[in-house]
Design a protein around this motif. Structure first.
Motif: not given
Lengths: 321, 514
Positions: A18-29, A37-41
């Motif tokens: 669940p916590i991984y899903l949460l992190v992935l969701g947060l990243v996607a959002m 946020f999208r930059t390599e930097q």
């Protein structure tokens, strides 16, 4: 090694889904919302930000699995940066001895914590609260204010990167793989879970619970020092109080990742996600220009939410048992 | 046949003495364990059996005397050392870790590891499966222990001891959580181990088992050894006499002369809780049970282990409420969705796990007794010490709790005395209905008799008693009426006076009609 995937190891890791899903969701959002946020930097930034906490949290997880807690780990982080800050220009230490000294100091603090808990039967909370103060005192004695500098060659090495791959990221990966393999596939690792799960039962099964406990605290101190070394690589200097927040943040990261404060349940797989979640929350809120006091509130709410989540699932598990 | 193969003394405890703060637990006890023999260790609770076992397996160190292994004086440093010496123990309190798998538990403490310290996982599972194959092959080595039923856990525990191929196997009350069938399997296993040369120390309160499998019986009382005798020289009466020090003619008080009638105190109509999903722990849930308890009668609830009795009585007390059906108390439908609601309706519940659910171990006898009826000793928000003291002393006397004073910490009492404290706690709430789950499990005969008398007295005062027990003798001897459960429903109702073991067994296994 296929066979090694059997058993409780898998179940412990599964808790972290669940916590991984949460992190992935947060990243996607955030990828959608924030172009920065999208930059390599920024990716490198997030990795660098998460690194010290994620490293320290490995040590904290080990102690929590034992059913203990290590509040001194933040002071150990500070002490490690202070020791390294004597390795730069005009410093009195070469980087090699400085690193060894920092690691040895961390391990020693952990060892003494373990000894106090096992031999003197001081509750872990109090034992590590006491050593937190002592270690902080030592760090302040060595350097009463932030300053000094860390060996240039060493900081350059730590800050090396090629594209999105950074030395911080690699270090973290190695640390987590090592900790995971240790906890899941070695005898002392299994005994750590057993000791935290039920000390008396483990003892009666022939597990040397005292030794296991001392080992756990020593590892936590050692890993705390590693966290401090990585942090020194970011701030290029020493700071006798910079680690203070890590003691509780590392507990938060472990618990977010599904490690039980009661011991015996959880593992570093979840801790990584927990640390990432905490660090990313900061990063995202910074990018969105949210004031820092709101950031604390949001962090607190995330933690409370996660605890409710695990509690509800925990109850389900109990009912099934 | 017992002891026909040449048997020699493997393990010997000579003149062992052990003192705990305030209690002399063991005085000058000598025990000899021989290969190819089962030595039964019997005695009331608090007689020192567990202390003796704990000395032999290194949990405690003796204050006096010595332990000899194959004739050589040996210091057993700790349980792990005992295991390496070939002494394996299954303690009364199970010692499995619920969050590890069956195999991980069986090999815990002796995991095979390579030179680098890494575990040989396949070895762990193979060896666990080998050990289990002898004990209970149907248990999956990959299962998590929290998914197992108490009986399965007991089997895993024994497999764990057996995996070390011990020369001496100590079983402390191994059958107390098993049904009759499972207990029988265990006994035949013990017989098999004996024929392979293992020396077995067998502690049990079930005297039938003692007579069935032991070669010798050692009787203990108050920390002393009373006698050690070949089983052939004993009969039931003599054994009980040695244990209690006097003849125990009547275990059970007389039943009520006429069936109880009038308005039922408790009536369940089609009460149920959904059965758990398959693959989880042993209980079948209870599906649609109807039963009644009248004031003044003792109603027994029997059946094999895990047939839904637990859910049923926990439902009555609101610990895990029913999902459907009706509960009527004194003819009025009540909604019992929590223990508070049950207490308010006049129900008291004595759970089977007294340490976990019945008592606050670090508190004193007095504090534990008063806990459920604090309202009666509070005035203006303050506890009234004197009144509290008087109530506790009163019940200490009524129930013959053996302790120096009511200020004794409950954790230090024997199982029988702890159970009496729990009974006192609930009697102080002046319940109309008393529900008990395995109230005498692991309790010595004398205390059992006292509890039986007490329950009968309560019934005579008009309290309704519902007792769920797996002990067939208790069920038949004590109850006015008996309900038998099988796979979550009641398969029969029998009057106590007409009950026989055969008839109840038939109902318990789903066969036969009432």
């Amino acid at each position: 090694m296929r066979k090694g995937w059997r058993g409780s190891v898998v179940r412990q890791a599964r808790r972290a889904i669940p916590i991984y899903l949460l992190v992935l969701g947060l990243v996607a959002m955030t990828l959608v919302v924030s172009p920065t946020f999208r930059t390599e930097q920024n990716f490198r930034n997030v990795v660098a930000q998460v690194t010290p906490l994620a490293a320290v949290a490995v040590g904290q997880t080990v102690v929590l699995l034992l059913g203990g807690i290590d509040l001194s780990i933040g002071s150990v982080v500070s002490l490690a940066t202070v020791i390294l800050s004597f390795s730069g220009r005009n410093g009195s230490l070469h980087i090699g001895p400085a690193l060894l000294l920092a690691l040895a100091a961390g391990a020693l603090v952990g060892f003494l914590n373990g000894l106090g808990v096992v031999r003197l039967r001081i509750p872990p909370l109090l034992m590590t609260l006491a050593s937190m103060a002592v270690v902080k005192g030592v760090a302040l004695y060595l350097r009463d204010a932030p300053g000094g500098s860390v060996d240039r060659a060493f900081t350059r090495f730590l800050n090396w990167h090629a594209g999105p791959v950074t030395m911080f990221g690699l270090a973290l990966l190695v640390l987590y793989l090592a900790a995971w393999a240790f906890l899941s596939f070695t005898r002392p690792g299994r005994h750590l879970y057993a000791t935290g799960g039920d000390r008396e039962h483990a003892r009666r099964s022939g597990v040397n619970v005292d030794w296991t406990t001392i080992l756990g605290y020593t590892l936590a101190g050692l890993v705390g020092a590693i966290g401090g070394i990585l942090l020194a690589g970011r701030i290029y200097s020493g700071d006798p109080v910079i680690g203070d927040a890590y003691s509780l943040d590392s507990v938060a990261a472990s618990v977010l990742g599904g490690t039980s404060l009661l011991g015996g349940i959880g593992g570093v797989v979840g801790t990584l996600a927990g640390a990432v979640l905490l660090a990313m929350t900061n990063n995202i809120l910074n990018l969105l220009n949210v004031f820092s006091f709101y950031q604390y509130i949001v962090k607190g709410l995330i933690l409370a939410g996660a605890l409710v989540l695990y509690h509800v699932r925990g109850r389900g598990a109990h009912r099934a048992a | 046949m017992p002891g026909t193969t040449s048997s020699q003394v493997v393990l010997e405890g000579r003149n062992l003495t052990k003192t705990f703060p305030g209690v002399k637990a063991l005085t000058d006890v000598t025990i000899q364990c021989k290969s190819h023999q089962v030595l039964a260790l019997v005695g009331e609770n608090g007689a020192g059996k567990s202390t003796l076992v704990n000395l032999l397996c290194g949990v405690y160190q003796p204050d006096g005397g010595e332990i000899l292994l194959n004739g050589t004086p040996t210091r057993v440093r700790d349980p792990h050392h005992a295991a390496t010496l070939g002494i394996a123990t299954v303690h009364q309190e199970l010692s499995l870790l619920p969050h590890l798998t069956v195999a991980e538990n069986i090999l815990l403490g002796s995991e095979p590891a390579g030179r680098t310290g890494f575990l040989r996982t396949s070895d762990i599972y193979r060896r666990a499966a080998e050990a289990l194959a002898d004990i209970s092959p149907s248990i999956d080595v990959d299962a998590m222990v929290y998914d197992l039923s108490p009986a399965e856990r007991q089997m895993v525990e024994i497999a764990k001891a057996w995996s070390q191929r011990p020369r001496v196997l100590i079983l402390d009350e191994p059958t107390s959580s098993l049904s009759k069938v499972e207990a029988q399997n265990l006994l035949s296993l013990v017989t098999r181990l004996r024929s392979q040369g293992t020396s077995v120390i067998f502690i049990s309160h079930r005297l039938d088992e003692v007579f069935e499998i032991s070669d010798e019986v050692m009787v203990m009382k108050d920390g002393h050894r009373v006698d050690t005798l070949p089983i052939g020289e004993l009969d039931r009466g003599k054994l009980i006499q040695l244990m209690v020090g006097r003849e125990m003619t009547q275990t059970f008080p007389p039943r009520r002369p006429t069936p109880a009638s009038g308005r039922p105190l408790l009536e369940l109509r089609d009460a149920a809780r959904p059965a758990r999903p398959l693959g989880t722990a042993g209980s079948a849930g209870s599906c649609g049970v109807s039963l009644t308890v009248y004031p003044g009668e003792i109603v027994g609830l029997g059946g094999l282990e895990g047939q839904g009795q637990r859910d049923l009585i926990r439902g009555i007390f609101g610990a895990e409420p029913f999902s459907r059906g009706q509960v009527l108390i004194d003819g009025k439908a009540v909604r019992i969705d929590s223990p508070e609601a049950a207490i308010a309706a006049g129900v008291a519940f004595i759970p089977d796990d007294r340490k976990a659910e019945g008592l606050v171990l670090p508190l004193s006898i007095r504090e534990n007794m008063i806990l459920a009826s604090l309202a009666r000793v509070v005035r203006f928000g303050f506890l009234q010490g004197k009144r509290e003291q008087a109530m506790a002393d009163d019940y200490m006397g009524k129930l013959a709790v053996k302790a120096p004073s009511a200020d004794q910490v409950v954790g230090n009492l024997s199982g029988g005395n702890q159970q009496k404290v729990i009974l006192a706690k609930w009697l102080l709430t002046q319940p109309k209905l008393l529900v008990l789950h395995e109230p005498t499990r692991g309790i010595d005969i004398q205390t059992k008799v006292e509890i039986y008398r007490l329950l009968r007295q309560l019934a005579e005062q008009g309290v309704g008693v519902l007792i769920a027990t797996g002990d067939m003798l208790e069920l038949i001897g004590l109850s006015d009426r008996i309900y038998i459960m099988y796979e979550g429903s009641v398969t029969g109702e029998v009057r106590g006076a007409e009950a026989t073991e055969e008839r109840l067994m038939a109902l318990s296994s789903g066969g036969g009609t009432a």
